[in-house]
Design a protein around this motif. Structure first.
Motif, PDB file in Angstrom:
ATOM      1  N   ASP A 249      49.244   4.973   3.305  1.00  0.00           N
ATOM      2  CA  ASP A 249      50.066   4.826   2.101  1.00  0.00           C
ATOM      3  C   ASP A 249      49.868   3.472   1.430  1.00  0.00           C
ATOM      4  N   VAL A 250      49.531   2.443   2.216  1.00  0.00           N
ATOM      5  CA  VAL A 250      49.303   1.110   1.667  1.00  0.00           C
ATOM      6  C   VAL A 250      48.084   1.118   0.746  1.00  0.00           C
ATOM      7  N   LEU A 251      47.016   1.774   1.191  1.00  0.00           N
ATOM      8  CA  LEU A 251      45.813   1.889   0.380  1.00  0.00           C
ATOM      9  C   LEU A 251      46.029   2.824  -0.804  1.00  0.00           C
ATOM     10  N   ALA A 252      46.706   3.935  -0.572  1.00  0.00           N
ATOM     11  CA  ALA A 252      46.952   4.899  -1.646  1.00  0.00           C
ATOM     12  C   ALA A 252      47.766   4.261  -2.771  1.00  0.00           C
ATOM     13  N   LYS A 253      48.753   3.454  -2.405  1.00  0.00           N
ATOM     14  CA  LYS A 253      49.571   2.779  -3.416  1.00  0.00           C
ATOM     15  C   LYS A 253      48.737   1.792  -4.211  1.00  0.00           C
ATOM     16  N   PHE A 254      47.846   1.061  -3.538  1.00  0.00           N
ATOM     17  CA  PHE A 254      46.995   0.109  -4.249  1.00  0.00           C
ATOM     18  C   PHE A 254      46.096   0.829  -5.252  1.00  0.00           C
ATOM     19  N   ARG A 255      45.492   1.934  -4.829  1.00  0.00           N
ATOM     20  CA  ARG A 255      44.625   2.678  -5.744  1.00  0.00           C
ATOM     21  C   ARG A 255      45.419   3.226  -6.936  1.00  0.00           C
ATOM     22  N   ARG A 256      46.633   3.597  -6.676  1.00  0.00           N
ATOM     23  CA  ARG A 256      47.459   4.213  -7.714  1.00  0.00           C
ATOM     24  C   ARG A 256      48.040   3.176  -8.677  1.00  0.00           C
ATOM     25  N   GLU A 257      48.346   1.985  -8.167  1.00  0.00           N
ATOM     26  CA  GLU A 257      49.053   0.976  -8.960  1.00  0.00           C
ATOM     27  C   GLU A 257      48.305  -0.357  -8.992  1.00  0.00           C
ATOM     28  N   PHE A 258      46.977  -0.299  -8.965  1.00  0.00           N
ATOM     29  CA  PHE A 258      46.224  -1.537  -8.756  1.00  0.00           C
ATOM     30  C   PHE A 258      46.429  -2.568  -9.863  1.00  0.00           C
ATOM     31  N   ASP A 259      46.631  -2.151 -11.092  1.00  0.00           N
ATOM     32  CA  ASP A 259      46.850  -3.135 -12.165  1.00  0.00           C
ATOM     33  C   ASP A 259      48.124  -3.945 -11.909  1.00  0.00           C
ATOM     34  N   ALA A 260      49.212  -3.258 -11.589  1.00  0.00           N
ATOM     35  CA  ALA A 260      50.473  -3.951 -11.335  1.00  0.00           C
ATOM     36  C   ALA A 260      50.395  -4.792 -10.066  1.00  0.00           C
ATOM     37  N   ILE A 261      49.750  -4.270  -9.043  1.00  0.00           N
ATOM     38  CA  ILE A 261      49.657  -4.988  -7.769  1.00  0.00           C
ATOM     39  C   ILE A 261      48.818  -6.247  -7.912  1.00  0.00           C
ATOM     40  N   ARG A 262      47.685  -6.137  -8.593  1.00  0.00           N
ATOM     41  CA  ARG A 262      46.833  -7.315  -8.772  1.00  0.00           C
ATOM     42  C   ARG A 262      47.477  -8.343  -9.694  1.00  0.00           C
ATOM     43  N   GLY A 263      48.410  -7.903 -10.514  1.00  0.00           N
ATOM     44  CA  GLY A 263      49.156  -8.849 -11.326  1.00  0.00           C
ATOM     45  C   GLY A 263      50.241  -9.572 -10.549  1.00  0.00           C
ATOM     46  N   GLN A 264      50.744  -8.929  -9.502  1.00  0.00           N
ATOM     47  CA  GLN A 264      51.839  -9.504  -8.712  1.00  0.00           C
ATOM     48  C   GLN A 264      51.343 -10.318  -7.532  1.00  0.00           C
ATOM     49  N   PHE A 265      50.227  -9.890  -6.921  1.00  0.00           N
ATOM     50  CA  PHE A 265      49.733 -10.537  -5.701  1.00  0.00           C
ATOM     51  C   PHE A 265      48.360 -11.159  -5.936  1.00  0.00           C
ATOM     52  N   ARG A 266      48.170 -12.347  -5.398  1.00  0.00           N
ATOM     53  CA  ARG A 266      46.915 -13.074  -5.619  1.00  0.00           C
ATOM     54  C   ARG A 266      45.749 -12.437  -4.881  1.00  0.00           C
ATOM     55  N   ASN A 267      46.015 -11.903  -3.691  1.00  0.00           N
ATOM     56  CA  ASN A 267      44.926 -11.346  -2.901  1.00  0.00           C
ATOM     57  C   ASN A 267      45.452 -10.243  -1.988  1.00  0.00           C
ATOM     58  N   GLU A 268      44.535  -9.666  -1.244  1.00  0.00           N
ATOM     59  CA  GLU A 268      44.856  -8.511  -0.401  1.00  0.00           C
ATOM     60  C   GLU A 268      45.841  -8.843   0.707  1.00  0.00           C
ATOM     61  N   GLN A 269      45.749 -10.041   1.299  1.00  0.00           N
ATOM     62  CA  GLN A 269      46.628 -10.341   2.428  1.00  0.00           C
ATOM     63  C   GLN A 269      48.077 -10.538   1.979  1.00  0.00           C
ATOM     64  N   ALA A 270      48.268 -11.014   0.768  1.00  0.00           N
ATOM     65  CA  ALA A 270      49.634 -11.149   0.242  1.00  0.00           C
ATOM     66  C   ALA A 270      50.246  -9.768   0.010  1.00  0.00           C
ATOM     67  N   TYR A 271      49.475  -8.871  -0.601  1.00  0.00           N
ATOM     68  CA  TYR A 271      49.958  -7.502  -0.824  1.00  0.00           C
ATOM     69  C   TYR A 271      50.190  -6.788   0.500  1.00  0.00           C
ATOM     70  N   LEU A 272      49.237  -6.899   1.414  1.00  0.00           N
ATOM     71  CA  LEU A 272      49.339  -6.223   2.699  1.00  0.00           C
ATOM     72  C   LEU A 272      50.568  -6.687   3.475  1.00  0.00           C
ATOM     73  N   SER A 273      50.808  -7.989   3.512  1.00  0.00           N
ATOM     74  CA  SER A 273      51.975  -8.520   4.226  1.00  0.00           C
ATOM     75  C   SER A 273      53.266  -8.012   3.608  1.00  0.00           C
ATOM     76  N   ASP A 274      53.316  -8.000   2.280  1.00  0.00           N
ATOM     77  CA  ASP A 274      54.521  -7.543   1.596  1.00  0.00           C
ATOM     78  C   ASP A 274      54.794  -6.074   1.897  1.00  0.00           C
ATOM     79  N   GLU A 275      53.762  -5.258   1.863  1.00  0.00           N
ATOM     80  CA  GLU A 275      53.943  -3.829   2.127  1.00  0.00           C
ATOM     81  C   GLU A 275      54.389  -3.571   3.563  1.00  0.00           C
ATOM     82  N   MET A 276      53.777  -4.274   4.514  1.00  0.00           N
ATOM     83  CA  MET A 276      54.153  -4.071   5.916  1.00  0.00           C
ATOM     84  C   MET A 276      55.570  -4.577   6.182  1.00  0.00           C
ATOM     85  N   GLN A 277      55.980  -5.618   5.456  1.00  0.00           N
ATOM     86  CA  GLN A 277      57.359  -6.092   5.570  1.00  0.00           C
ATOM     87  C   GLN A 277      58.319  -5.035   5.033  1.00  0.00           C
ATOM     88  N   ARG A 278      57.979  -4.426   3.905  1.00  0.00           N
ATOM     89  CA  ARG A 278      58.816  -3.377   3.334  1.00  0.00           C
ATOM     90  C   ARG A 278      58.950  -2.193   4.292  1.00  0.00           C
TER      91      ARG A 278
END
Length: 253
Positions: free
Chosen positions: A149-178
């Protein structure tokens, strides 16, 4: 803790070491040396897989498989996003527990405990800003296929995610925390070469870098890689370092 209550540990045949090599920044020697370090420092059997677009020169013990397509728009900054493809629902049929290792790490001690400590997702807690939840994805562990689901969400919302997170590890940490599964390795296990091995100023000008007590894997982030540390090249790093001659004892086939 009784024998009945101990967390189930992966069988040796279910242990997968994952690394990733794309482009030309790292040559096949990085994969080959990483395999050799794992072989010396991981007890029992394991499967070593390199997701790559270039398999030339990689030793036969390493299984080379294609990197799943991430389909970023042309010209997009990479920033490690490709690592998220390790979370494919079906990653080339691989099963079991995966320990992802960056190509430029140096293993200096037994890494068997990385497969034994309980937790659904484990990552390095970033050293620079420890008050944040962000992890350093040079070393992380997960069950293959469990977090598609972490990868699926990135593919689906990559514009918003790349605007919010600087890199993959920031996004990944946030998702796993959620998801409530973010856990960090023992702070001593993964040491930063830049922050923990190089002596503080001014002794860094006459003292050789050292392996910190309790370290199992040394992480090279920023502009220095193992051959730079071995030769004493700073490459513009903020702190001068003398040659770490002991790197040659570990970073080898």
């Amino acid at each position: 803790m009784t024998a009945e209550s101990k967390p189930a540990q992966p069988a040796p045949s279910d242990r997968v070491i994952l690394c990733m090599k794309w482009g030309t920044k790292y040559g096949p020697e990085y994969v080959n040396r990483l395999y050799a370090m794992v072989r010396r420092h991981l007890k029992g059997e394991f499967r070593f897989v390199c997701l790559t677009d270039r398999s030339e020169g990689i030793r036969a013990e390493v299984q080379c498989l294609p990197i799943p397509a991430l389909a970023l728009p042309p010209g997009s900054p990479e920033r490690g996003w490709t690592k998220l493809t390790t979370f494919e629902a079906d990653l080339h049929g691989l099963q079991g527990t995966a320990l992802f290792l960056d190509l430029d790490v140096v293993i200096v001690d037994d890494i068997t405990p990385f497969f034994e400590v309980p937790g659904e997702f484990l990552i390095i807690h970033d050293w620079k800003r420890p008050w944040r939840i962000t992890g350093n994805s040079s070393v992380y562990r997960f069950t293959l296929g469990a977090h598609a689901d972490v990868l699926a969400k990135f593919r689906r919302e990559f514009d918003a995610i790349r605007g919010q997170f600087r890199n993959e590890q920031a996004y990944l940490s946030d998702e796993m925390q959620r998801k409530g599964v973010l856990t960090y390795w023992d702070a001593a296990w993964c040491a930063s070469y830049k922050y923990h091995c190089i002596p503080t100023w001014p002794s860094n000008y006459w003292r050789e870098p050292v392996i910190p007590k309790g370290a199992r894997i040394l992480i090279f982030h920023g502009v220095m890689n193992p051959p730079d540390a071995l030769a004493g090249r700073s490459n513009g790093n903020w702190r001068h370092a003398r040659p770490a001659t002991w790197i040659a004892q570990h970073w080898r086939e």
